[in-house]
Design a protein around this motif. Structure first.
Motif, mmCIF file in Angstrom:
data_model
loop_
_atom_site.group_PDB
_atom_site.id
_atom_site.type_symbol
_atom_site.label_atom_id
_atom_site.label_comp_id
_atom_site.label_asym_id
_atom_site.label_seq_id
_atom_site.Cartn_x
_atom_site.Cartn_y
_atom_site.Cartn_z
ATOM 1 N N TYR A 271 127.165 5.495 12.486
ATOM 2 C CA TYR A 271 127.403 7.165 12.852
ATOM 3 C C TYR A 271 126.012 7.974 12.920
ATOM 4 O O TYR A 271 125.069 7.266 12.489
ATOM 5 C CB TYR A 271 128.039 7.883 11.494
ATOM 6 C CG TYR A 271 129.514 7.280 11.218
ATOM 7 C CD1 TYR A 271 130.582 7.416 12.388
ATOM 8 C CD2 TYR A 271 130.053 6.604 10.104
ATOM 9 C CE1 TYR A 271 131.709 6.712 12.192
ATOM 10 C CE2 TYR A 271 130.971 5.813 9.973
ATOM 11 C CZ TYR A 271 131.827 5.898 10.899
ATOM 12 O OH TYR A 271 133.370 5.564 10.607
ATOM 13 N N MET A 272 126.159 9.017 13.363
ATOM 14 C CA MET A 272 124.831 9.832 13.444
ATOM 15 C C MET A 272 125.179 11.162 13.446
ATOM 16 O O MET A 272 126.359 11.532 13.686
ATOM 17 C CB MET A 272 124.138 9.465 14.951
ATOM 18 C CG MET A 272 124.969 9.793 16.019
ATOM 19 S SD MET A 272 123.868 9.399 17.685
ATOM 20 C CE MET A 272 122.654 10.059 17.417
ATOM 21 N N ALA A 273 124.088 12.135 13.222
ATOM 22 C CA ALA A 273 124.512 13.732 13.369
ATOM 23 C C ALA A 273 123.091 14.091 13.626
ATOM 24 O O ALA A 273 122.129 13.956 13.286
ATOM 25 C CB ALA A 273 124.701 13.774 11.800
ATOM 26 N N ASP A 274 123.322 15.257 14.512
ATOM 27 C CA ASP A 274 122.149 15.948 14.950
ATOM 28 C C ASP A 274 121.832 17.042 13.993
ATOM 29 O O ASP A 274 122.961 17.723 13.544
ATOM 30 C CB ASP A 274 122.322 16.755 16.379
ATOM 31 C CG ASP A 274 123.739 17.101 16.626
ATOM 32 O OD1 ASP A 274 124.915 16.871 15.920
ATOM 33 O OD2 ASP A 274 123.779 18.331 17.203
ATOM 34 N N ALA A 275 120.783 17.500 13.663
ATOM 35 C CA ALA A 275 120.387 18.583 12.721
ATOM 36 C C ALA A 275 119.224 19.102 13.148
ATOM 37 O O ALA A 275 118.258 18.613 13.801
ATOM 38 C CB ALA A 275 120.453 18.228 11.482
ATOM 39 N N PHE B 184 128.581 14.233 10.709
ATOM 40 C CA PHE B 184 128.290 12.754 11.264
ATOM 41 C C PHE B 184 129.476 12.612 12.418
ATOM 42 O O PHE B 184 130.497 13.001 12.168
ATOM 43 C CB PHE B 184 128.212 11.719 10.298
ATOM 44 C CG PHE B 184 126.988 11.809 9.358
ATOM 45 C CD1 PHE B 184 125.872 10.948 9.987
ATOM 46 C CD2 PHE B 184 126.717 12.450 8.438
ATOM 47 C CE1 PHE B 184 124.789 10.900 9.276
ATOM 48 C CE2 PHE B 184 125.390 12.308 7.882
ATOM 49 C CZ PHE B 184 124.644 11.770 8.206
ATOM 50 N N TYR B 185 129.175 11.999 13.360
ATOM 51 C CA TYR B 185 130.267 11.446 14.245
ATOM 52 C C TYR B 185 129.907 10.166 14.848
ATOM 53 O O TYR B 185 128.918 9.531 14.591
ATOM 54 C CB TYR B 185 130.203 12.448 15.376
ATOM 55 C CG TYR B 185 128.943 12.570 16.347
ATOM 56 C CD1 TYR B 185 128.546 11.789 17.236
ATOM 57 C CD2 TYR B 185 127.882 13.590 15.643
ATOM 58 C CE1 TYR B 185 127.456 11.848 18.077
ATOM 59 C CE2 TYR B 185 126.773 13.796 16.474
ATOM 60 C CZ TYR B 185 126.497 12.730 17.718
ATOM 61 O OH TYR B 185 125.303 12.983 17.929
ATOM 62 N N ASN B 186 130.647 9.469 15.454
ATOM 63 C CA ASN B 186 130.634 8.175 16.033
ATOM 64 C C ASN B 186 130.275 8.442 17.395
ATOM 65 O O ASN B 186 130.808 9.038 18.403
ATOM 66 C CB ASN B 186 132.092 7.410 16.072
ATOM 67 C CG ASN B 186 131.817 5.995 16.561
ATOM 68 O OD1 ASN B 186 130.913 5.668 17.019
ATOM 69 N ND2 ASN B 186 132.745 5.058 16.259
ATOM 70 N N PRO C 46 135.968 14.570 11.083
ATOM 71 C CA PRO C 46 134.592 13.758 11.243
ATOM 72 C C PRO C 46 134.354 12.772 9.936
ATOM 73 O O PRO C 46 135.180 12.950 9.179
ATOM 74 C CB PRO C 46 133.547 15.137 10.782
ATOM 75 C CG PRO C 46 134.375 16.111 10.341
ATOM 76 C CD PRO C 46 135.707 15.995 11.100
ATOM 77 N N PRO C 47 133.861 11.700 10.188
ATOM 78 C CA PRO C 47 133.782 10.687 9.367
ATOM 79 C C PRO C 47 133.106 11.288 7.883
ATOM 80 O O PRO C 47 132.242 12.161 8.100
ATOM 81 C CB PRO C 47 132.917 9.539 10.048
ATOM 82 C CG PRO C 47 132.168 10.203 11.022
ATOM 83 C CD PRO C 47 132.991 11.435 11.474
ATOM 84 N N GLN C 48 133.777 10.623 6.810
ATOM 85 C CA GLN C 48 132.951 11.163 5.567
ATOM 86 C C GLN C 48 131.853 10.218 5.252
ATOM 87 O O GLN C 48 132.173 8.924 4.842
ATOM 88 C CB GLN C 48 134.217 11.074 4.486
ATOM 89 C CG GLN C 48 135.166 12.139 4.839
ATOM 90 C CD GLN C 48 134.746 13.621 4.735
ATOM 91 O OE1 GLN C 48 133.900 13.978 3.876
ATOM 92 N NE2 GLN C 48 135.281 14.323 5.960
ATOM 93 N N VAL C 49 130.784 10.694 5.063
ATOM 94 C CA VAL C 49 129.521 9.905 4.826
ATOM 95 C C VAL C 49 128.860 10.312 3.466
ATOM 96 O O VAL C 49 128.823 11.662 3.354
ATOM 97 C CB VAL C 49 128.747 10.080 5.943
ATOM 98 C CG1 VAL C 49 127.382 8.967 5.491
ATOM 99 C CG2 VAL C 49 128.911 9.433 7.381
ATOM 100 N N ASN D 159 124.153 8.378 -1.156
ATOM 101 C CA ASN D 159 124.283 6.710 -1.570
ATOM 102 C C ASN D 159 124.329 5.703 -0.389
ATOM 103 O O ASN D 159 124.617 4.661 -0.305
ATOM 104 C CB ASN D 159 125.472 6.429 -2.410
ATOM 105 C CG ASN D 159 125.576 7.168 -3.700
ATOM 106 O OD1 ASN D 159 124.625 6.898 -4.569
ATOM 107 N ND2 ASN D 159 126.521 7.703 -3.901
ATOM 108 N N GLU D 160 124.056 6.271 1.101
ATOM 109 C CA GLU D 160 124.168 5.891 2.007
ATOM 110 C C GLU D 160 122.567 5.556 2.499
ATOM 111 O O GLU D 160 121.632 6.249 2.278
ATOM 112 C CB GLU D 160 124.757 6.644 3.236
ATOM 113 C CG GLU D 160 125.036 5.848 4.538
ATOM 114 C CD GLU D 160 126.078 4.809 4.448
ATOM 115 O OE1 GLU D 160 125.839 3.880 5.221
ATOM 116 O OE2 GLU D 160 127.009 4.855 3.679
#
Length: 437
Positions: A120-124, A163-165, A178-181, A185-186
């Protein structure tokens, strides 16, 4: 006549005509409660504005930008060119630290990057600051902890970052949850490759490993930002600029970083009342400086007329109450003319007679003020309850100084309203007063 005898006699005289006294006190209660409640609504509105602005950031933080731009001049009510002086560099930062009332200073770097978490990735929006100044600069952590001086690869993530795929299309991303990340702890990374995780990803770009140590609230201005140490963000930007330089055939647009001039500097002031003072000093140095207190002052200015109108409405009620006190004291003089004459004959001084009537008037104002404040607190609670039920931002706030001021004001109104009747009582002839039936 000593003070104790005067107070005792004043209370007994008021009690003899308790119905009339109660009605007069009621007028003072209404007047006091009207003024206090009206003023409290104005105070509550200002507090509401401050509370709203605090969701955007700290009211004690000043944002400083490089000079040479345009800024609003309150005196001329127009935009003016700022004078170009020093660069916003390390020397300027140190000068800010030496200023009176300055609690913390941090240069700020900003960039738009991507977080990676497995597939997954997220823009910020990434913000780089001095890690030890994070809490002082108003960044509040909801879960975990804030950055500390020892942190280098640590980040704090806004709760609104999703986050998104990247392998899914835009339509599929919007149609699915949206996926739960679990970011705390990741294993996370930072990259500028917008195609990370897809077939178009640049294999030469390796995400910089980071650890999330805290999360900020999803609400407010920082819900979609990532905070990290400024030195680490500088390294990432240098790598990004080197990559862009290769992509552009050797050219680079990193002029600001080469000149070591910061994009922005945040200055934390110890108390809110000193913000405008420090801000003006920074402007005098040739830099552009803004703060949320500018917005707050503008909001207060728009409500100033409303607060004046509300206060005037309450003042009208108090004027009516003052007239009622004057009427009550004049009636008391007519009813007690013979009593006044006897007091003069047995040796009471004009000062004692005047003091007696002023004491009675003061007691009416004081008791009306006490009850009026109690009523005001009840009315304030009711206003806040109704506003909360209706989702309104209007609220009422009665600080202790307003409550004490209301009591003092009502007492003063009582004394002033009773002054002319007291003077009239002093001027009565003792012989004529005794003959009066």
């Amino acid at each position: 006549m000593n003070k104790r005898d005067m107070i005792d006699m004043a209370l007994r005289n008021l009690w003899k005509r308790r119905l009339r006294t109660a009605l007069t006190v009621l007028g003072v209660v209404i007047g006091t409660a009207s003024i206090v409640v009206m003023v409290s609504i104005g105070i509550g509105m200002n507090k509401g504005f401050a509370s709203q602005l605090e969701n955007w950031g700290s009211l004690q933080v000043i944002d400083v930008y490089p000079s040479g731009g345009m800024e609003y001049d309150k005196e001329t009510d127009s935009m003016k060119q700022t004078k170009k002086q020093d660069e916003l560099n390390a020397k300027a930062v140190e000068n800010f630290r030496q200023m009176e009332h300055v609690q913390a200073v941090s240069p700020v770097l900003e960039d738009y990057l991507y977080l990676t978490a497995g597939k997954y990735m997220a823009d910020a929006s990434f913000i780089g600051i001095e890690p030890g100044a994070m809490t002082a600069l108003g960044y509040q952590v909801e879960d975990g902890r804030a950055l500390s001086e020892e942190d280098s690869k640590a980040i704090v993530i806004g709760g609104g970052v999703e986050f998104y795929n990247p392998k899914l299309s835009w339509e599929m991303r919007n149609a699915s949850e949206p996926p739960q990340v679990d970011v705390l702890n990741e294993k996370l990374g930072v990259t500028w490759d917008w195609s990370y995780g897809t077939r178009d990803a640049d294999k030469t770009i390796k995400p910089v490993k980071v650890d999330a140590v805290g999360k900020m609230s999803a609400d407010g201005n920082n819900g979609w930002t990532v905070i990290m140490p400024i030195r680490e963000l500088e390294k990432i930007q240098k790598e990004k600029q080197a990559w862009e330089q290769k992509q552009n055939g050797g050219s680079s647009n990193g002029n600001r970083q080469k000149s070591k001039e910061y994009q922005r500097v945040m200055v934390k002031v110890d108390e809110m009342e000193h913000v405008q003072q420090v801000q003006q000093k920074i402007k005098d140095m040739g830099f552009r400086a803004t703060s949320l207190t500018d917005e707050l002052e503008a909001m207060k200015e728009t409500t100033r007329m409303l607060r004046l109108v509300l206060g005037a409405i309450g003042a009208i009620s108090m004027v009516v109450a003052a007239i009622s006190i004057t009427n009550t004291m004049v009636m008391a003089i007519y009813e007690r003319t013979k009593e006044i004459g006897i007091m003069k004959v047995i040796g009471a001084s004009l000062k004692d007679i005047k003091g007696l009537f002023l004491t009675e008037a003061a007691f009416i104002g004081f008791s009306g003020g006490i009850i009026g404040i109690i009523v005001s607190y009840g009315a304030s609670f009711l206003v806040n309850f109704v506003a909360q039920r209706q989702g309104s931002t209007m609220q009422s706030a009665i600080p202790i100084w307003l409550a004490l001021g209301g009591i003092a004001f009502s007492t003063a109104v009582g004394v002033i309203a009773g002054y002319l009747p007291a003077k009239r009582a002093m001027k009565l002839s003792a012989l004529m007063a005794i003959k009066t039936e």
